[in-house]
Design an enzyme around this catalytic site. Structure first.
Site, short mmCIF file in Angstrom:
data_model
loop_
_atom_site.label_atom_id
_atom_site.label_comp_id
_atom_site.label_asym_id
_atom_site.label_seq_id
_atom_site.Cartn_x
_atom_site.Cartn_y
_atom_site.Cartn_z
N ASP A 369 0.76 -0.98 -0.19
CA ASP A 369 0.06 -0.13 0.38
C ASP A 369 1.15 1.13 0.10
OD1 ASP A 369 -1.60 2.51 0.61
OD2 ASP A 369 -2.99 1.00 1.84
N HIS A 370 0.75 2.08 -0.69
CA HIS A 370 1.36 2.94 -1.12
C HIS A 370 1.44 3.84 -0.47
CE1 HIS A 370 5.26 4.87 -2.71
NE2 HIS A 370 5.14 4.65 -4.14
#
Ligand code: CAO
Length: 397
Positions: A369-370
């Site tokens: 999850d950036h």
């Protein structure tokens, strides 16, 4: 003194006639507070209804397929009156049913109702919060279809096509697991900014050790596959990079860092994907993990896993290595922030000390999850994971 109490269907917001999809207890069972009694399924979430207190089940009033609403009798439980209720500030009442011999006690008194634990992800786990679960349930159910983060997306409708115009067709209903996991996979895919980092780990030495161990333990019926090593190595990498063991809180502004290491493993079953969770992987040896892995994957395939076995994961491993492939892009199992995809190891020429040498290379695909993890951190994580896997001594440190 023993007392018989009713456990009633709690308030779960606007949902009515909610289908019961699993009943986990039967008359005579001794249950602990918070142990799941049954699983309900709305069109937005599945939820477990846990026992509000310790006790012995006297009778169960619901069965799979029943549709129940707030206040419905779920079961009768015998409990000691000295028992302290496990749930704080219950919002609904359950009426204790006194033994017929004591009519004076028939006046209803407030008692804790069951507080459901929502699993808004059929594919994944959910918090096992207690006191706040009631609020959480309502919030989850009040969300628009698609859940938070994905709900605002405006996309054009899929075209409706009459395929029979083009040839013979057959229509088959999706399995329950596929319907549930599909909705959650879709939500996770559209609402989490995914990046997938690919890497390779040199597992030449690990494989020699695994084969030695495998021969030793096969006599005990324990199959040691690369996944047992991966479970251990992933936890070591999570300890080094704690952001991989976190979740965003509901506000999206804080990271919840977990100090426990429960790892989900994607298991392919005839009805679809299930993700049972191995608990406290940091505290277990590889042989123990291999044993548990064999047990949970067998149970998943035989549909014998309770919903609780799929809750509480911190990180997921999806291994397709036993089948094939060179790389893929696994979908993050929210509220986790990363998932490791593993493909099939193969012998490749690797340039070492001036010459090409044959090495067994394991392809790794880490989706993260950036919002939580930066690209550099992800590469550090996969590089470190590769280092741990290439040097089995690190696994036993
Ligand atoms: N590279 C090469 N060989 C591998 C390997 C890898 N990465 N991983 C496993 N293998 C080998 C094993 O050693 C075993 O070999 P032997 O039978 O010769 O000993 C063989 O492949 C089969 O392994 P397995 O699949 O029985 O066991 P596992 O521990 O690797 O996996 C489980 C267990 C439950 C994860 C797996 O059976 C499964 O269901 N995988 C699918 C998961 C899935 O569908 N993920 C996709 C999610 S995204 O849609």
């Amino acid at each position: 003194m023993a007392e018989i109490k009713q456990v009633l269907m709690p308030d779960i917001g606007d949902s009515k006639d909610v289908p019961v999809i699993e009943v986990m207890v039967k008359a005579g069972d001794t249950v602990k507070a918070e142990q799941s009694l049954l699983t309900l399924e709305t069109d937005k979430a599945t939820m477990d209804v846990p026992a509000p207190f310790d006790g012995v089940v006297k009778s169960v009033s619901v069965k799979v397929g029943d549709k129940i609403s707030e206040g419905a009798l779920i079961l009768l439980m015998e409990t000691s009156t000295a028992e302290t209720p496990a749930v704080v500030s219950p919002p609904t009442t359950s009426a204790p049913v006194k033994e017929a011999a004591n009519p004076a006690a028939a006046t209803p008194v407030t008692a804790p109702a069951a507080t459901p634990i929502v699993t808004p992800t059929g594919f994944q786990s959910s918090p096992t919060g207690k006191a706040h679960a009631q609020i959480f349930v309502k919030a989850a159910l009040a969300q628009p279809q698609g859940g938070s983060g994905g709900g605002g997306l405006q996309v054009s409708a899929m075209p409706v096509v009459d395929f029979s115009r083009y040839g013979v067709i057959e229509t088959k209903q999706l399995s329950r697991i596929k319907k549930l996991s599909g909705a959650n996979l879709h939500r996770n895919w559209v609402s989490i900014p995914h990046i997938t980092q690919h890497d390779e780990a040199d597992i030449t030495e690990m494989e020699v050790f695994r084969k030695e161990l495998g021969e030793e333990y096969s006599k005990q019926g324990i199959k040691i596959t690369p996944l047992a090593f991966l479970l251990k190595a992933v936890v070591i990498a999570m300890q080094q990079y704690p952001n991989f063991n976190s979740s965003l809180d509901a506000s999206g502004e804080n990271l919840v860092l977990k100090k426990y290491f429960h790892i989900g493993v994607a298991v392919d079953t005839p009805d679809g994907l299930m993700v049972p969770v191995l608990r406290d992987v940091d505290q277990k040896g590889m042989v123990q993990l291999a044993k548990e892995l064999g047990e949970i994957s067998a149970k998943a395939r035989e549909k014998k896993l309770p919903a609780t076995a799929m809750q509480g994961g911190c990180f997921t491993i999806s291994s397709l290595g036993g089948i094939g492939g060179t790389a893929f892009t696994p979908i993050i199992n929210a509220p986790e922030v990363a998932i490791l995809g593993v493909s099939k190891a193969s012998i490749k020429p690797v340039f070492k000390e001036g010459e090409f040498v044959p090495r067994l290379m394991l392809p790794l695909s880490l989706s993260y999850d950036h919002r939580v993890i930066d690209g550099a951190e992800a590469v550090h994580f996969t590089s470190y994971l590769g280092k741990v896997l290439s040097d089995v001594r690190r696994l036993v440190l």
